[in-house]
Motif scaffolding. Structure first.
Motif, PDB file in Angstrom:
ATOM      1  N   ASN A  27     -20.318  29.924 -29.093  1.00 12.70           N
ATOM      2  CA  ASN A  27     -21.597  30.640 -29.043  1.00 12.70           C
ATOM      3  C   ASN A  27     -22.363  30.640 -30.363  1.00 12.70           C
ATOM      4  O   ASN A  27     -23.415  31.265 -30.461  1.00 12.70           O
ATOM      5  CB  ASN A  27     -21.393  32.084 -28.558  1.00 12.70           C
ATOM      6  CG  ASN A  27     -20.631  32.948 -29.561  1.00 12.70           C
ATOM      7  OD1 ASN A  27     -20.181  32.464 -30.597  1.00 12.70           O
ATOM      8  ND2 ASN A  27     -20.496  34.209 -29.241  1.00 12.70           N
ATOM      9  N   GLU A  28     -21.857  29.922 -31.377  1.00 12.38           N
ATOM     10  CA  GLU A  28     -22.587  29.786 -32.635  1.00 12.38           C
ATOM     11  C   GLU A  28     -23.177  28.387 -32.813  1.00 12.38           C
ATOM     12  O   GLU A  28     -24.303  28.233 -33.264  1.00 12.38           O
ATOM     13  CB  GLU A  28     -21.668  30.092 -33.813  1.00 12.38           C
ATOM     14  CG  GLU A  28     -21.307  31.554 -33.968  1.00 12.38           C
ATOM     15  CD  GLU A  28     -20.664  31.829 -35.324  1.00 12.38           C
ATOM     16  OE1 GLU A  28     -21.355  31.644 -36.353  1.00 12.38           O
ATOM     17  OE2 GLU A  28     -19.482  32.211 -35.349  1.00 12.38           O
ATOM     18  N   LYS A  49     -27.038  33.870 -31.771  1.00  9.26           N
ATOM     19  CA  LYS A  49     -25.767  33.490 -31.170  1.00  9.26           C
ATOM     20  C   LYS A  49     -25.893  33.689 -29.662  1.00  9.26           C
ATOM     21  O   LYS A  49     -26.772  34.395 -29.184  1.00  9.26           O
ATOM     22  CB  LYS A  49     -24.626  34.373 -31.683  1.00  9.26           C
ATOM     23  CG  LYS A  49     -24.273  34.213 -33.145  1.00  9.26           C
ATOM     24  CD  LYS A  49     -23.094  35.129 -33.487  1.00  9.26           C
ATOM     25  CE  LYS A  49     -22.738  35.095 -34.944  1.00  9.26           C
ATOM     26  NZ  LYS A  49     -21.596  36.003 -35.258  1.00  9.26           N
ATOM     27  N   GLY A  56     -28.369  36.824 -35.614  1.00  7.41           N
ATOM     28  CA  GLY A  56     -27.067  36.714 -34.966  1.00  7.41           C
ATOM     29  C   GLY A  56     -26.966  37.408 -33.633  1.00  7.41           C
ATOM     30  O   GLY A  56     -25.898  37.400 -33.001  1.00  7.41           O
ATOM     31  N   ARG A  92     -23.808  27.817 -39.762  1.00  7.81           N
ATOM     32  CA  ARG A  92     -24.886  28.500 -39.045  1.00  7.81           C
ATOM     33  C   ARG A  92     -25.715  29.353 -39.994  1.00  7.81           C
ATOM     34  O   ARG A  92     -25.183  30.089 -40.816  1.00  7.81           O
ATOM     35  CB  ARG A  92     -24.303  29.390 -37.937  1.00  7.81           C
ATOM     36  CG  ARG A  92     -25.365  30.088 -37.081  1.00  7.81           C
ATOM     37  CD  ARG A  92     -24.731  31.045 -36.081  1.00  7.81           C
ATOM     38  NE  ARG A  92     -24.079  32.164 -36.754  1.00  7.81           N
ATOM     39  CZ  ARG A  92     -24.724  33.287 -37.114  1.00  7.81           C
ATOM     40  NH1 ARG A  92     -26.024  33.418 -36.895  1.00  7.81           N
ATOM     41  NH2 ARG A  92     -24.059  34.255 -37.711  1.00  7.81           N
TER      42      ARG A  92
END
Length: 300
Positions: A290-291, A218, A188, A212
């Motif tokens: 952003n994921e 990320k 992450g 995700r």
């Protein structure tokens, strides 16, 4: 009589030409249960017509098993950038797995290549433990540019930026090569390089519930693709189940190869990005995030 023979010949040529326009790839619900990625990537049909216009894909990785029955017909050239020889061996198995996702021929093991008509350029840049040096990656990119490939698949990454890597990526993009890279399994945290570069298509990973993967990066994410519990080919000819953004990037390369085959006039990063955005499935927050980036990459 001559006219009838000529007419028959022309009809035969026309039928052959039409049959060569596409490759039919069919899969059942059972296939999708064995390999869930298939139905997520091809949402509108269980029988997909893939354009039969060979696209040249360079797979920069640990090498590829060129004796594998589902891959050997697709591998056009090999280059070991670590030793500068024209032969590779894949003791790690990572490169063979990536190649199978992108271009394996149809088979009963449900490791259906997303674009089974691609021409694969096998470029070994990683060692037998999966490690890599920037200089070898740079040499592999330069070799691939000389082969006039259409796509670079980089299913690995580095934590830190390197100017020579950036220069090599820019060199490829300037030659209208589409560069796809794994976002990285960073728990992450920030995206790896070269996926982090603006002119590289960064691919992260989702599971079968289209969530995700907790290990996936990320940040600078352009799209996501299947990357959890993925069946892959191995040099031992067995099937393994794997997870990671490496495999998501391979799915993206296969989809992009189909897009290029269907639209030969598309030749640059911006055009490919626009095509992908138009067909992707938005996930997570609405719009770019952003994921999940622009969402799940798909081929319709």
């Amino acid at each position: 009589m001559v006219q009838k023979l000529l007419l028959s010949f022309l009809l035969l040529v026309l039928l052959v030409a039409c049959s060569n326009e596409t490759i039919k790839v069919s899969f059942s619900q059972t296939d999708c249960q064995k390999n869930w990625s298939l139905c997520s990537l091809f949402p509108n049909s269980k029988s997909i017509s893939i354009p039969n216009n060979p696209v040249k894909v360079a797979i920069l990785d640990s090498g590829i098993d060129n004796t594998h029955p589902f891959l050997k017909k697709s591998i056009v050239k090999s280059f070991d950038a670590t030793q500068k020889i024209n032969i590779t061996k894949d003791k790690l198995g990572h490169g063979t797995a990536i190649a199978g996702i992108i271009g394996a021929s149809s088979n009963k093991q449900t490791i259906q290549g997303i674009s089974p008509n691609v021409d694969i350029y096998d470029v070994k840049v990683l060692n037998d433990k999966g490690g890599g040096e920037i200089k070898n990656v740079v040499n592999g990119i330069k070799w691939s540019v000389k082969q006039d490939v259409d796509i670079l698949n980089l299913s690995f990454g580095f934590q830190k930026n390197d100017p020579t890597l950036k220069q090599a990526i820019d060199y490829a993009v300037d030659n209208n090569i589409i560069v796809i890279a794994a976002a990285g399994n960073t728990l992450g945290f920030s995206t790896d390089y070269p996926a982090k570069y603006k002119n590289v298509i960064s691919i992260s990973s989702v599971n079968k519930h289209l969530k995700r993967d907790k290990f996936a990066a990320k940040g600078k994410i352009d799209f996501v693709a299947p990357g959890v519990d993925i069946p892959v080919l191995t040099p031992t000819k067995k099937v393994n189940t794997v997870s990671g953004t490496s495999f998501s990037a391979a799915y993206a390369s296969g989809i992009i190869a189909n897009i290029l085959a269907r639209n030969p006039n598309i030749q640059n990063y911006n055009d490919v990005l626009a095509e992908l955005k138009a067909s992707s499935k938005d996930l997570g927050e609405k719009g770019l995030d952003n994921e999940y980036g622009n969402g799940l990459i798909q081929f319709e």
